[in-house]
Design a protein around this motif. Structure first.
Motif, PDB file in Angstrom:
ATOM      1  N   PHE A  90      59.716  28.869  27.216  1.00  0.00           N
ATOM      2  CA  PHE A  90      59.838  27.511  26.691  1.00  0.00           C
ATOM      3  C   PHE A  90      58.945  27.336  25.460  1.00  0.00           C
ATOM      4  N   GLN A  91      57.713  27.845  25.550  1.00  0.00           N
ATOM      5  CA  GLN A  91      56.800  27.753  24.422  1.00  0.00           C
ATOM      6  C   GLN A  91      57.220  28.695  23.287  1.00  0.00           C
ATOM      7  N   GLY A  92      57.669  29.890  23.633  1.00  0.00           N
ATOM      8  CA  GLY A  92      58.081  30.853  22.614  1.00  0.00           C
ATOM      9  C   GLY A  92      59.251  30.363  21.788  1.00  0.00           C
ATOM     10  N   ARG A  93      60.222  29.776  22.453  1.00  0.00           N
ATOM     11  CA  ARG A  93      61.387  29.256  21.729  1.00  0.00           C
ATOM     12  C   ARG A  93      60.985  28.086  20.821  1.00  0.00           C
ATOM     13  N   LEU A  94      60.115  27.228  21.307  1.00  0.00           N
ATOM     14  CA  LEU A  94      59.667  26.106  20.486  1.00  0.00           C
ATOM     15  C   LEU A  94      58.881  26.596  19.268  1.00  0.00           C
ATOM     16  N   LEU A  95      58.002  27.571  19.466  1.00  0.00           N
ATOM     17  CA  LEU A  95      57.232  28.102  18.342  1.00  0.00           C
ATOM     18  C   LEU A  95      58.144  28.755  17.311  1.00  0.00           C
ATOM     19  N   ARG A  96      59.120  29.506  17.757  1.00  0.00           N
ATOM     20  CA  ARG A  96      60.049  30.150  16.826  1.00  0.00           C
ATOM     21  C   ARG A  96      60.839  29.099  16.053  1.00  0.00           C
ATOM     22  N   THR A  97      61.291  28.077  16.717  1.00  0.00           N
ATOM     23  CA  THR A  97      62.032  27.009  16.046  1.00  0.00           C
ATOM     24  C   THR A  97      61.160  26.319  15.004  1.00  0.00           C
ATOM     25  N   GLU A  98      59.913  26.051  15.354  1.00  0.00           N
ATOM     26  CA  GLU A  98      59.017  25.388  14.409  1.00  0.00           C
ATOM     27  C   GLU A  98      58.686  26.266  13.209  1.00  0.00           C
ATOM     28  N   VAL A  99      58.516  27.572  13.446  1.00  0.00           N
ATOM     29  CA  VAL A  99      58.258  28.480  12.327  1.00  0.00           C
ATOM     30  C   VAL A  99      59.468  28.533  11.401  1.00  0.00           C
ATOM     31  N   LEU A 100      60.662  28.621  11.984  1.00  0.00           N
ATOM     32  CA  LEU A 100      61.868  28.669  11.161  1.00  0.00           C
ATOM     33  C   LEU A 100      62.073  27.366  10.400  1.00  0.00           C
ATOM     34  N   ARG A 101      61.657  26.248  10.978  1.00  0.00           N
ATOM     35  CA  ARG A 101      61.772  24.963  10.280  1.00  0.00           C
ATOM     36  C   ARG A 101      60.724  24.841   9.173  1.00  0.00           C
ATOM     37  N   THR A 102      59.495  25.245   9.476  1.00  0.00           N
ATOM     38  CA  THR A 102      58.394  25.086   8.535  1.00  0.00           C
ATOM     39  C   THR A 102      58.514  26.020   7.335  1.00  0.00           C
ATOM     40  N   ARG A 103      59.118  27.181   7.511  1.00  0.00           N
ATOM     41  CA  ARG A 103      59.176  28.147   6.412  1.00  0.00           C
ATOM     42  C   ARG A 103      59.992  27.645   5.227  1.00  0.00           C
ATOM     43  N   ASN A 104      60.817  26.621   5.417  1.00  0.00           N
ATOM     44  CA  ASN A 104      61.628  26.078   4.333  1.00  0.00           C
ATOM     45  C   ASN A 104      61.055  24.792   3.741  1.00  0.00           C
ATOM     46  N   ASP A 105      59.877  24.381   4.197  1.00  0.00           N
ATOM     47  CA  ASP A 105      59.273  23.160   3.660  1.00  0.00           C
ATOM     48  C   ASP A 105      58.784  23.376   2.230  1.00  0.00           C
ATOM     49  N   GLU A 123      50.753  33.287  -3.671  1.00  0.00           N
ATOM     50  CA  GLU A 123      50.066  33.668  -2.441  1.00  0.00           C
ATOM     51  C   GLU A 123      50.876  34.733  -1.717  1.00  0.00           C
ATOM     52  N   SER A 124      50.175  35.616  -0.996  1.00  0.00           N
ATOM     53  CA  SER A 124      50.869  36.659  -0.236  1.00  0.00           C
ATOM     54  C   SER A 124      51.556  36.038   0.978  1.00  0.00           C
ATOM     55  N   GLU A 125      52.549  36.755   1.470  1.00  0.00           N
ATOM     56  CA  GLU A 125      53.287  36.246   2.633  1.00  0.00           C
ATOM     57  C   GLU A 125      52.376  36.118   3.859  1.00  0.00           C
ATOM     58  N   PHE A 126      51.452  37.042   4.025  1.00  0.00           N
ATOM     59  CA  PHE A 126      50.525  36.960   5.147  1.00  0.00           C
ATOM     60  C   PHE A 126      49.656  35.711   5.043  1.00  0.00           C
ATOM     61  N   ARG A 127      49.162  35.423   3.843  1.00  0.00           N
ATOM     62  CA  ARG A 127      48.335  34.223   3.644  1.00  0.00           C
ATOM     63  C   ARG A 127      49.149  32.958   3.866  1.00  0.00           C
ATOM     64  N   ILE A 128      50.390  32.937   3.400  1.00  0.00           N
ATOM     65  CA  ILE A 128      51.258  31.776   3.616  1.00  0.00           C
ATOM     66  C   ILE A 128      51.484  31.570   5.107  1.00  0.00           C
ATOM     67  N   LEU A 129      51.727  32.686   5.802  1.00  0.00           N
ATOM     68  CA  LEU A 129      51.977  32.602   7.241  1.00  0.00           C
ATOM     69  C   LEU A 129      50.756  32.082   7.982  1.00  0.00           C
ATOM     70  N   THR A 130      49.573  32.632   7.669  1.00  0.00           N
ATOM     71  CA  THR A 130      48.376  32.245   8.426  1.00  0.00           C
ATOM     72  C   THR A 130      47.775  30.927   7.981  1.00  0.00           C
ATOM     73  N   ARG A 131      47.990  30.544   6.736  1.00  0.00           N
ATOM     74  CA  ARG A 131      47.353  29.338   6.233  1.00  0.00           C
ATOM     75  C   ARG A 131      48.249  28.102   6.266  1.00  0.00           C
ATOM     76  N   HIS A 132      49.554  28.301   6.156  1.00  0.00           N
ATOM     77  CA  HIS A 132      50.450  27.154   6.045  1.00  0.00           C
ATOM     78  C   HIS A 132      51.440  27.057   7.211  1.00  0.00           C
ATOM     79  N   VAL A 133      52.115  28.150   7.517  1.00  0.00           N
ATOM     80  CA  VAL A 133      53.210  28.082   8.490  1.00  0.00           C
ATOM     81  C   VAL A 133      52.689  27.935   9.913  1.00  0.00           C
ATOM     82  N   ILE A 134      51.792  28.807  10.342  1.00  0.00           N
ATOM     83  CA  ILE A 134      51.329  28.763  11.736  1.00  0.00           C
ATOM     84  C   ILE A 134      50.569  27.478  12.061  1.00  0.00           C
TER      85      ILE A 134
END
Length: 179
Positions: free
Chosen positions: A57-72, A83-94
């Motif tokens: 339940f938590q995994g599916r919600l996190l995946r949905t939120e990551v997929l939604r946030t990556r297009n903001d 910025e590098s993709e790793f920095r974007i992922l750790t600083r903005h998306v997660i």
């Protein structure tokens, strides 16, 4: 980015997604009963069974939120600024994806309380020397059937209050959230 495209990471993401679908398709109580029947009745096995059947339940919600946030827009702006993709992922998306997951955790906690009580009611929960609401409800059910309702009332009230209190945490977190 962060999607299940081709390549080895895409295959891993797709396989993990289908595994989560499979685990989530099984009823929580049946999955817990199977795990407890294979590995025995103790608190460690019940906690692991609880984690295994409620984590999708938590995994599916996190995946949905990551997929939604990556297009903001702020992610696109960070990508355009170099910025590098790793920095974007750790600083903005997660960080922006974890808030709904933390809010949902209190609902999952309430489901976990009910799950453990249900296993105890069915007789496969934590063994008897340990006080457990499901065992108390099972003992009080026979009395309630003949008109003595008070042995079952207090464990039911404690269980209901605990689940209600866990759900109130969600309200508190969502009101305190300021982005």
């Amino acid at each position: 980015m962060y999607g299940s495209k081709g390549g080895p990471l895409g295959v891993i993401a797709a396989t993990l997604g289908r595994t989560i679908d499979l685990v989530q398709a099984l009823p929580v109580m049946i999955g817990g009963l199977v795990i407890v029947s294979f590995f025995g009745r103790n608190s460690v096995v019940i906690a692991l069974a609880l984690a295994l059947v409620l984590m999708p339940f938590q995994g599916r919600l996190l995946r949905t939120e990551v997929l939604r946030t990556r297009n903001d827009g702020f992610v696109t702006a960070a990508r355009m600024s170099g910025e590098s993709e790793f920095r974007i992922l750790t600083r903005h998306v997660i960080p922006n994806s974890c808030a709904p997951v933390l809010e949902n955790a209190s609902a999952i906690f309430g489901m976990g309380i009910i799950f453990c009580a249900g296993l105890g009611f069915l007789g496969v929960g934590i063994p008897l020397p340990t006080a457990e609401w499901g065992n108390m409800l099972a003992d009080g059910a026979a009395d309630a059937a003949v008109g003595r309702w008070w042995p079952a009332l207090f464990p039911v009230l404690a269980l209901a209050y605990s689940v209600w209190a866990a759900s109130r945490v969600t309200t508190f977190i969502s009101r305190r959230r300021r982005f």
